[in-house]
Motif scaffolding. Structure first.
Motif, PDB file in Angstrom:
ATOM      1  N   LYS A 117       0.826  -1.208   0.000  1.00 31.05           N
ATOM      2  CA  LYS A 117       0.000   0.000   0.000  1.00 31.05           C
ATOM      3  C   LYS A 117       0.861   1.259   0.000  1.00 31.05           C
TER       4      LYS A 117
ATOM      5  N   LEU B  48      -7.718   6.927  -3.882  1.00 30.87           N
ATOM      6  CA  LEU B  48      -6.243   6.921  -3.914  1.00 30.87           C
ATOM      7  C   LEU B  48      -5.696   8.341  -3.957  1.00 30.87           C
TER       8      LEU B  48
ATOM      9  N   LYS C  22      -3.728  -4.419 -10.622  1.00 36.96           N
ATOM     10  CA  LYS C  22      -4.898  -3.616 -10.286  1.00 36.96           C
ATOM     11  C   LYS C  22      -5.703  -4.224  -9.140  1.00 36.96           C
TER      12      LYS C  22
ATOM     13  N   VAL D 233       0.168   0.763 -11.198  1.00 40.20           N
ATOM     14  CA  VAL D 233       0.483  -0.596 -10.732  1.00 40.20           C
ATOM     15  C   VAL D 233       1.686  -1.168 -11.478  1.00 40.20           C
TER      16      VAL D 233
ATOM     17  N   LEU E  35      -4.289  -3.022  -5.977  1.00 42.94           N
ATOM     18  CA  LEU E  35      -4.575  -1.606  -5.751  1.00 42.94           C
ATOM     19  C   LEU E  35      -6.000  -1.422  -5.248  1.00 42.94           C
TER      20      LEU E  35
ATOM     21  N   ILE F 194       2.477   1.786  -3.372  1.00 47.16           N
ATOM     22  CA  ILE F 194       1.531   2.372  -4.325  1.00 47.16           C
ATOM     23  C   ILE F 194       1.375   3.869  -4.078  1.00 47.16           C
TER      24      ILE F 194
END
Lengths: 187, 187
Positions: free
Chosen positions: B5, B50, B37, B30, B40, B8
DNA sequence: AAATCCATATACAGACCTGTATATATAAGA
DNA sequence: TCTTATATATACAGGTCTGTATATGGATTT
């Protein structure tokens, strides 16, 4: 220039400012302008080309208006710098003000290879250069430095004023510019 | 927080700054982060979510670092304002600087109903409020006015510095802030 | 009246984007 | 070894966007 073409330019300028450039599709533009895509693509080779023309027109309108005001209202060249923000405020608070395109465009197109990014950077540089030449005429030593400071304030204030009308940003930007100019004159 | 996490989040922060938010697809994020994905969307409910988390993390990191620096390096509260831009410069010129998210986000999401616009506006307001409180501690009368001026310069300089590293914008912003603070102190 | 020009209406191809469904691999714990 | 949790691989549905193709309408000129 065709009436339809200039209508499209005006509508696009408006929508780009209020909704963002990337978020505004050509379908929306032609719908608001009351025409069709076929017509838009008759006058503009692509959406990118339309964006570039919007930027160019906006910058030219602003620069020529500003030069005209300074030339016809200020006699001594050394006084022009002092009056600069007065006219900018007049422009920004006028009802037909539609934002400064290049400020937003450079934020939405950060890729340096993009023609849109290149044009908006060039316009920003040109405006800074314009201020710098006024500063030189006013007898300021570090003209480029002052021009950079003033353009930072100007661009920020325009952005703030456009995001929230009557925010008072322009008023405080004007005060700040006076202080910075005075300081630069006495150093 | 899961390692994936936070990976990302870092990658998204980077790509949003360098390519723009709207121009950066989740597929790109990604791919660069070395995941998929599915992962994510396990950690973030949507792309909008996000973006909001990226903004929140960026703002928190900056604000807590800045408060910490001011508290541990400046004894007298009335001196904090003077040192503010020194620390901001340090932050902006540090190698892991990734831009101030809220500046760009408010340009890319001008629609006032957008949660992203609302959050970035709120962060901008909070930062201005922070400067204003420092100005009050320094004994400045029109603290809000000075805070607005300084934030205009700050946001412009960050934008310029991020667009062109080593542009010198931060250096002149620092000088301008000194002049404006001095002027506000003697009035 | 015929021909020419300009704009419209509509449909669609191709690309890209978000978000999900399904099936598979991998690693750790009981 | 069996189970459970986590990440991957891949495909795709549904939407939006740009740009083009095709056919039609209306106005002006000759």
């Amino acid at each position: 220039m065709s009436s339809l073409k200039s209508k499209i330019l005006v509508v696009a300028t408006d929508l780009f400012q209020t909704r963002g450039i990337n978020s505004t599709g050509v379908d929306t533009i032609v719908a608001v302008a009351g025409t069709t895509k076929m017509t838009l693509y008759k006058y503009f080779t692509s959406k990118e080309n339309l964006i570039l023309e919007v930027l160019e027109k906006g910058h030219q309108d602003f620069q020529s208006w500003l030069s005209e005001q300074l030339n016809s209202n200020v006699k001594k060249p050394s006084d022009k710098l002092q009056k600069l923000f007065e006219f900018i405020e007049e422009w920004v608070t006028s009802p037909n003000f539609r934002g400064m395109g290049f400020i937003k465009a450079s934020a939405e197109f950060p890729n340096e290879e993009s023609p849109i990014h290149q044009l908006s950077s060039e316009q920003s540089r040109q405006f800074r250069q314009f201020i710098s030449s006024l500063a030189t005429e006013a007898g300021i030593h570090d003209a480029d430095g002052l021009a950079l400071q003033l353009s930072l304030i100007f661009e920020g204030a325009v952005q703030a004023e456009q995001m929230k009308r009557g925010s008072g940003a322009m008023k405080y930007a004007k005060k700040a510019s006076k202080i910075l100019i005075d300081s630069a004159l006495t150093n």
